[in-house]
Design an enzyme around this catalytic site. Structure first.
Site, PDB file in Angstrom:
ATOM      1  N   ASP A  15     -40.061  33.009  14.060  1.00 54.75           N
ATOM      2  CA  ASP A  15     -38.822  32.700  13.342  1.00 54.75           C
ATOM      3  C   ASP A  15     -38.643  31.188  13.170  1.00 54.75           C
ATOM      4  O   ASP A  15     -39.164  30.405  13.963  1.00 54.75           O
ATOM      5  CB  ASP A  15     -37.630  33.299  14.111  1.00 54.75           C
ATOM      6  CG  ASP A  15     -36.389  33.423  13.236  1.00 54.75           C
ATOM      7  OD1 ASP A  15     -36.522  33.360  11.995  1.00 54.75           O
ATOM      8  OD2 ASP A  15     -35.296  33.558  13.795  1.00 54.75           O
ATOM      9  N   GLY A  16     -37.916  30.822  12.127  1.00 49.98           N
ATOM     10  CA  GLY A  16     -37.537  29.415  11.929  1.00 49.98           C
ATOM     11  C   GLY A  16     -38.301  28.703  10.811  1.00 49.98           C
ATOM     12  O   GLY A  16     -38.163  27.482  10.671  1.00 49.98           O
ATOM     13  N   TRP A  20     -37.319  24.998   9.369  1.00 51.86           N
ATOM     14  CA  TRP A  20     -38.322  23.918   9.412  1.00 51.86           C
ATOM     15  C   TRP A  20     -38.394  23.237   8.046  1.00 51.86           C
ATOM     16  O   TRP A  20     -38.403  22.001   7.957  1.00 51.86           O
ATOM     17  CB  TRP A  20     -39.693  24.522   9.778  1.00 51.86           C
ATOM     18  CG  TRP A  20     -40.807  23.526   9.852  1.00 51.86           C
ATOM     19  CD1 TRP A  20     -41.224  22.834  10.957  1.00 51.86           C
ATOM     20  CD2 TRP A  20     -41.670  23.117   8.772  1.00 51.86           C
ATOM     21  NE1 TRP A  20     -42.284  22.021  10.639  1.00 51.86           N
ATOM     22  CE2 TRP A  20     -42.573  22.181   9.304  1.00 51.86           C
ATOM     23  CE3 TRP A  20     -41.766  23.453   7.428  1.00 51.86           C
ATOM     24  CZ2 TRP A  20     -43.569  21.565   8.530  1.00 51.86           C
ATOM     25  CZ3 TRP A  20     -42.747  22.844   6.650  1.00 51.86           C
ATOM     26  CH2 TRP A  20     -43.634  21.908   7.195  1.00 51.86           C
ATOM     27  N   ASN A  63     -36.328  42.389   5.822  1.00 52.74           N
ATOM     28  CA  ASN A  63     -36.614  41.189   5.028  1.00 52.74           C
ATOM     29  C   ASN A  63     -36.664  41.442   3.517  1.00 52.74           C
ATOM     30  O   ASN A  63     -36.674  40.500   2.724  1.00 52.74           O
ATOM     31  CB  ASN A  63     -37.927  40.524   5.481  1.00 52.74           C
ATOM     32  CG  ASN A  63     -37.821  39.809   6.816  1.00 52.74           C
ATOM     33  OD1 ASN A  63     -38.765  39.780   7.609  1.00 52.74           O
ATOM     34  ND2 ASN A  63     -36.674  39.208   7.087  1.00 52.74           N
ATOM     35  N   ARG A 183     -39.855  34.589  20.972  1.00 58.03           N
ATOM     36  CA  ARG A 183     -39.197  34.393  19.679  1.00 58.03           C
ATOM     37  C   ARG A 183     -38.882  32.910  19.537  1.00 58.03           C
ATOM     38  O   ARG A 183     -38.140  32.348  20.341  1.00 58.03           O
ATOM     39  CB  ARG A 183     -37.895  35.196  19.563  1.00 58.03           C
ATOM     40  CG  ARG A 183     -37.249  34.973  18.201  1.00 58.03           C
ATOM     41  CD  ARG A 183     -35.986  35.754  17.963  1.00 58.03           C
ATOM     42  NE  ARG A 183     -35.576  35.596  16.571  1.00 58.03           N
ATOM     43  CZ  ARG A 183     -35.058  36.552  15.808  1.00 58.03           C
ATOM     44  NH1 ARG A 183     -34.861  37.745  16.312  1.00 58.03           N
ATOM     45  NH2 ARG A 183     -34.741  36.308  14.552  1.00 58.03           N
TER      46      ARG A 183
HETATM   47  C1  IPE Z   1     -37.252  38.471  12.173  1.00 57.41           C
HETATM   48  O1  IPE Z   1     -36.741  37.279  11.686  1.00 57.41           O
HETATM   49  C2  IPE Z   1     -38.340  38.969  11.272  1.00 57.41           C
HETATM   50  C3  IPE Z   1     -39.584  38.200  11.260  1.00 57.41           C
HETATM   51  C4  IPE Z   1     -39.837  37.132  11.959  1.00 57.41           C
HETATM   52  C5  IPE Z   1     -40.599  38.731  10.390  1.00 57.41           C
HETATM   53  P1  IPE Z   1     -35.461  37.237  10.744  1.00 57.41           P
HETATM   54  O2  IPE Z   1     -35.204  35.810  10.467  1.00 57.41           O
HETATM   55  O3  IPE Z   1     -35.651  38.116   9.566  1.00 57.41           O
HETATM   56  O4  IPE Z   1     -34.350  37.881  11.683  1.00 57.41           O
HETATM   57  P2  IPE Z   1     -32.763  37.712  11.690  1.00 57.41           P
HETATM   58  O5  IPE Z   1     -32.295  37.936  10.284  1.00 57.41           O
HETATM   59  O6  IPE Z   1     -32.471  36.342  12.147  1.00 57.41           O
HETATM   60  O7  IPE Z   1     -32.307  38.758  12.646  1.00 57.41           O
HETATM   61  C1  IPE Z   2     -39.356  33.686   9.815  1.00 53.98           C
HETATM   62  O1  IPE Z   2     -38.735  32.543   9.350  1.00 53.98           O
HETATM   63  C2  IPE Z   2     -40.306  34.242   8.816  1.00 53.98           C
HETATM   64  C3  IPE Z   2     -39.944  35.544   8.284  1.00 53.98           C
HETATM   65  C4  IPE Z   2     -38.832  36.188   8.477  1.00 53.98           C
HETATM   66  C5  IPE Z   2     -40.937  36.164   7.464  1.00 53.98           C
HETATM   67  P1  IPE Z   2     -37.375  32.618   8.550  1.00 53.98           P
HETATM   68  O2  IPE Z   2     -37.686  32.633   7.093  1.00 53.98           O
HETATM   69  O3  IPE Z   2     -36.530  33.718   9.039  1.00 53.98           O
HETATM   70  O4  IPE Z   2     -36.731  31.218   8.935  1.00 53.98           O
HETATM   71  P2  IPE Z   2     -35.216  30.905   9.225  1.00 53.98           P
HETATM   72  O5  IPE Z   2     -34.752  31.854  10.282  1.00 53.98           O
HETATM   73  O6  IPE Z   2     -34.490  31.100   7.932  1.00 53.98           O
HETATM   74  O7  IPE Z   2     -35.213  29.475   9.672  1.00 53.98           O
HETATM   75 MG    MG Z   3     -35.129  33.833  10.523  1.00 47.74          MG
END
Ligand code: IPE
Ligand code: IPE
Ligand code: MG
Length: 240
Positions: A15-16, A20, A63, A183
């Site tokens: 995540d993140g 970033w 997603n 995570r």
């Molecule tokens: C979880 O991250 C899914 C993946 C890393 C693929 P999300 O960014 O989608 O989760 P939430 O929305 O913060 O719960």
């Molecule tokens: C995780 O990063 C990747 C996926 C969910 C595929 P995010 O896209 O959720 O990144 P943040 O949480 O918005 O920073």
């Molecule tokens: Mg995220």
């Protein structure tokens, strides 16, 4: 090392990526691109540390609610990842498996993934479990339906439905339970990731975003894991 602290299976909620990119005034998709670079780096470290299985949350059933353009970028980067890294996975003897409903994915990524699965199907050194269009609730429901089907056609009896047997109906059939869940980026939730498999995992929530989660950051988690006291409902060695 204490047997209870042997690490066989580590799972990552990557995540993140968006944060970033935002911090650098870049479009979100470049966060996903950079995130893919960390995947191979962290894989390498898992492999070198003698870990047997790595599960990566790459795309959740939730997603799909993101903008279409972001979803397309994500799948394109994942496809590039497999095209670029497949030779190395084969060389390492690492088996690619997918957890999730791939039938809903765009044809191009489906093709690349199924080729990667085919090319590594006999590999035994390591399992690279990519979780794509994965949702824990959907996985459990799918398992329940599979069991109901087998019960109906007489291949399984009520008494045979044990915890072990149930696991045969999950995407992760044959894999050890998750020992460590990491995570990144500091969110304190599991977002529908591997609810069954995480039942007795150790959890870590480093605040680093995934594209900044280097081998060094990962090694800190591995050091912390060694000091965790895993009791599994019993007593720790010092208490016996
Ligand atoms: C979880 O991250 C899914 C993946 C890393 C693929 P999300 O960014 O989608 O989760 P939430 O929305 O913060 O719960
Ligand atoms: C995780 O990063 C990747 C996926 C969910 C595929 P995010 O896209 O959720 O990144 P943040 O949480 O918005 O920073
Ligand atoms: Mg995220």
């Amino acid at each position: 090392m204490d047997k209870q602290n042997q690490l066989q299976h580590v799972a990552f909620i990557m995540d993140g990526n968006g944060r970033w990119a935002k911090k650098r005034h870049l479009p979100r998709h470049l966060g996903h691109k950079e995130g893919c670079e960390r995947v191979i780096e962290i894989y390498e470290e898992c492999y070198d540390q003698g870990i047997r299985v790595m599960s990566l949350y790459a795309f959740s059933t939730e997603n799909w609610s993101r903008p279409k353009a972001e979803i397309n970028h994500l799948f394109n980067y994942l496809e590039l990842f497999f095209k670029r890294e497949i030779d190395r996975l084969i060389r390492d003897g690492s088996k690619v498996i997918v957890s999730g409903d791939v039938s809903q994915l765009p044809p191009k990524i489906r093709k690349t993934i199924s080729e990667s699965i085919k090319l590594t199907e006999n590999c035994k050194n390591f399992t690279f479990n990519i979780c794509l269009n994965y949702g824990g609730k959907a996985e459990i429901l799918r398992a329940v339906k599979g069991i109901a089907e087998d019960y109906k056609n007489g291949t399984i009896s009520l008494d045979e439905i044990t915890e072990n047997k149930f696991e045969d109906y999950l995407y992760t059939k044959g894999l050890p339970p998750v020992d460590l869940l990491i995570r990144t980026s500091g969110e304190l939730r599991t977002s529908n990731f591997l609810p069954w498999q995480l039942a007795y995992s150790e959890f870590m929530f480093p605040t680093t975003t995934w594209p900044d989660f280097t081998k060094e950051e990962f090694r800190k988690c591995l050091d912390e894991f060694k000091n965790r006291n895993r009791r599994f409902g019993g007593l720790s060695n010092e208490e016996k």
